[in-house]
Design a protein around this motif. Structure first.
Motif, mmCIF file in Angstrom:
data_model
loop_
_atom_site.group_PDB
_atom_site.id
_atom_site.type_symbol
_atom_site.label_atom_id
_atom_site.label_comp_id
_atom_site.label_asym_id
_atom_site.label_seq_id
_atom_site.Cartn_x
_atom_site.Cartn_y
_atom_site.Cartn_z
ATOM 1 N N LYS A 15 -7.227 -2.180 6.708
ATOM 2 C CA LYS A 15 -7.221 -2.254 5.286
ATOM 3 C C LYS A 15 -6.965 -3.427 4.552
ATOM 4 C CE LYS A 15 -5.792 2.691 4.309
ATOM 5 N NZ LYS A 15 -4.715 3.654 3.972
ATOM 6 N N ASN A 16 -5.998 -4.185 5.347
ATOM 7 C CA ASN A 16 -5.736 -5.562 4.775
ATOM 8 C C ASN A 16 -7.141 -6.496 4.676
ATOM 9 O OD1 ASN A 16 -3.068 -5.035 4.438
ATOM 10 N ND2 ASN A 16 -2.544 -5.599 6.496
ATOM 11 N N CYS A 59 -10.223 -5.175 4.648
ATOM 12 C CA CYS A 59 -11.027 -4.808 3.383
ATOM 13 C C CYS A 59 -10.777 -5.227 2.335
ATOM 14 C CB CYS A 59 -11.153 -3.306 3.625
ATOM 15 S SG CYS A 59 -12.032 -2.602 5.037
ATOM 16 N N ASP A 60 -9.480 -5.232 1.947
ATOM 17 C CA ASP A 60 -9.117 -6.076 0.764
ATOM 18 C C ASP A 60 -9.609 -7.444 0.466
ATOM 19 O OD1 ASP A 60 -7.752 -3.501 -0.102
ATOM 20 O OD2 ASP A 60 -5.700 -4.368 0.930
ATOM 21 N N SER A 61 -9.518 -7.993 1.758
ATOM 22 C CA SER A 61 -9.969 -9.416 1.530
ATOM 23 C C SER A 61 -11.410 -9.639 1.408
ATOM 24 C CB SER A 61 -9.416 -9.975 2.884
ATOM 25 O OG SER A 61 -7.957 -10.072 2.901
ATOM 26 N N LYS A 77 -13.612 -7.449 0.044
ATOM 27 C CA LYS A 77 -13.968 -6.920 -1.414
ATOM 28 C C LYS A 77 -13.534 -7.832 -2.280
ATOM 29 C CE LYS A 77 -12.350 -2.580 -0.750
ATOM 30 N NZ LYS A 77 -12.221 -1.508 -0.875
ATOM 31 N N ALA A 78 -12.453 -8.512 -2.031
ATOM 32 C CA ALA A 78 -11.700 -9.545 -3.163
ATOM 33 C C ALA A 78 -12.791 -10.766 -3.351
ATOM 34 C CB ALA A 78 -10.446 -9.920 -2.797
ATOM 35 N N TYR A 90 -11.387 4.024 2.152
ATOM 36 C CA TYR A 90 -10.790 3.057 1.320
ATOM 37 C C TYR A 90 -11.749 1.753 1.368
ATOM 38 C CZ TYR A 90 -7.192 -0.384 0.475
ATOM 39 O OH TYR A 90 -6.205 -1.331 -0.069
ATOM 40 N N CYS A 91 -12.319 1.455 2.683
ATOM 41 C CA CYS A 91 -12.749 0.262 2.870
ATOM 42 C C CYS A 91 -14.484 0.262 1.952
ATOM 43 C CB CYS A 91 -13.348 -0.141 3.969
ATOM 44 S SG CYS A 91 -11.722 -0.674 5.132
ATOM 45 N N SER A 107 -17.057 0.193 -0.956
ATOM 46 C CA SER A 107 -16.945 -0.150 -2.428
ATOM 47 C C SER A 107 -17.249 0.820 -3.281
ATOM 48 C CB SER A 107 -18.063 -1.302 -2.613
ATOM 49 O OG SER A 107 -17.626 -2.245 -1.573
#
Length: 460
Positions: A394-395, A397-399, A401-402, A425-426, A428
């Motif tokens: 998850k961490n 994926c946040d990076s 997508k950001a 969650y991952c 888009s």
């Protein structure tokens, strides 16, 4: 107001003018009647022509979109565009009042900085009802429809599950067929070499970056032992005090003891596999430059047979990599996803091709898996779902997508394990997560992803 109503009002007015006794009224009536009739007639006939034109516009817009779809998917060639355009248009344009209808279709291939274009110019006419009285028996109309696609360039990473469970129900075979079909679909979007680049990242608990990288500066060797198995008759046993199946990097990462004197083995014995790099560099795109940011050389016995393939438009090589995939090992989606992201970046370790400053690029990752995260260098028993690995993912994926990368995730569950806690969650957005239950559904999911990537727009 209908034509009959207008005619009735004109008739009533004419009767009043005709019965008037004042001489000048008759003269004025004679002077103005033709312009009045012409004005009213023009309004009525123009409305009819405009309706026919609107109907033609809708049919041409749809025709342009379908032609672009067919062309990008390889269903037609440029030489067939005009014939196909006429067939589509004739089926959709049904205005019975229109006459002398014709269309002309022009296809302009894309360039390195502009998208491919299909333009349709159409014209027709109607027979007038009232304007013919004043010398205009027909009224013409025309319109144009244009569709443009491929204005942006595509950089796409295929991150594909090669774990042992992919052997069940021949999921690996269904994946290979679907992936190669997607490669064909995406390659048709390219007008020139470099419009579309693809990378392939086969993964399980590790990723095989290829033994050709044995001397790469971004590798570390401090937890590498080529001799993992002390008992030839029980190759599932390792030197790890904490259990079976673990390499030296995995054993020490889990906090266990590695009971073997490594010595100084030749790196030529390395099988090409790498494990996760130190936290929190396992969830970002930091350029490898030190021990903590380098990738851990590993010796996983289930190292993917297919080596990672960096971005390329060599479609034969891409398909060969997909064909080389075979199932084995446990599931670490996080590591596969990170290497997919790394393959899109113009930096070490994979050094993607440079991007022109005046061009728009779409960066996309398509992650396919048949299971849940079961382990990484620190967490999990390589059999059951690991919440800790999901958290690392998850961490990451946040990076990703950001950074502006679009992520598609595809999960197939054939054993009843249930939906992943992290894959939706991952993704888009909800439309970019696909939940499957049968291998036969993989091809359809990949085809839908290809269609989304190749989305067209009516530009005029």
């Amino acid at each position: 107001m209908s034509c009959a109503t207008i005619a009735r009002h004109i008739g009533q007015a004419a009767s009043r003018f005709a019965s008037a006794n004042e001489g000048n009224i008759a003269v004025i009536f004679g002077i103005v009647i033709l312009p009045v009739l012409a004005f009213v007639g023009a309004a009525i006939d123009y409305s009819r022509a405009n309706m026919a034109r609107s109907s033609m516009q809708a049919a041409m817009d749809s025709t342009a979109l379908m032609l672009s779809r067919d062309l990008t998917q390889g269903l037609i060639t440029p030489s067939q565009i005009n014939t196909k355009a006429q067939a589509y248009f004739s089926a959709m344009f049904t205005d019975k009042e229109a006459q002398s209808v014709s269309i002309n279709t022009t296809y302009t291939p894309g360039t390195s900085s502009t998208g491919a274009t299909i333009q349709i110019d159409g014209s027709g006419s109607i027979t007038t009802h009232i304007m013919r009285v004043v010398g205009f028996p027909t009224m013409g109309f025309n319109t144009t429809a244009t569709t443009t696609w491929g204005a942006s360039k595509l950089r796409i990473a295929l991150v594909l599950d090669n774990t042992g469970s992919m052997a069940n129900f021949n999921k690996i075979g269904a994946l290979q067929t679907a992936a190669k079909n997607l490669v064909s679909q995406l390659s048709n979007l390219a007008q020139t070499n470099g419009d579309v680049y693809l990378s392939v990242v086969p993964f399980e608990i590790d990723v095989n970056v290829g033994t050709s990288n044995v001397n790469a500066s971004w590798l570390r060797w401090d937890s590498w032992d080529p001799k993992n198995y002390p008992n030839a008759s029980a190759p599932w046993q390792t030197y790890c005090s904490g259990g079976y199946w673990m390499t030296m990097a995995q054993c020490q990462g889990h906090g266990y003891t590695w009971n073997h004197a490594v010595g100084s083995p030749s790196h030529s014995q390395w099988n090409g596999c790498v494990s996760d790099r130190d936290q929190n560099y396992d969830t970002d795109a930091t350029v490898p430059s030190s021990t903590s940011t380098d990738f851990m050389a590993d010796q996983d016995q289930s190292c993917p047979a297919a080596e990672l393939l960096p971005l390329t438009y060599d479609w034969n090589n891409i398909n060969a990599t997909i064909n080389a995939m075979s199932p084995g090992g446990a599931t670490n989606q996080t590591l596969g996803l990170q290497w997919g992201w790394m393959s899109l970046l113009q930096q070490s370790p994979l050094n993607a091709p440079a991007e022109a400053s005046n061009t728009v690029y779409q960066h996309i990752i398509i992650l396919f898996t048949d299971g849940l995260n079961t382990g990484d260098r620190w967490y999990g028993d390589f059999s059951n779902q690991s919440a800790q690995v999901d958290t690392r993912m998850k961490n990451l994926c946040d990076s990703v997508k950001a950074a502006g990368v679009t992520i598609y995730t595809v999960q197939i569950d054939t054993d009843g394990a249930g939906q992943s806690a992290v894959l939706p969650y991952c993704a888009s957005g909800p439309s970019r997560f696909f939940m499957l239950t049968q291998p036969s559904q993989i091809a359809s999911a990949f085809q839908q992803i290809g269609t989304q990537i190749a989305q067209l727009r009516v530009s005029k």
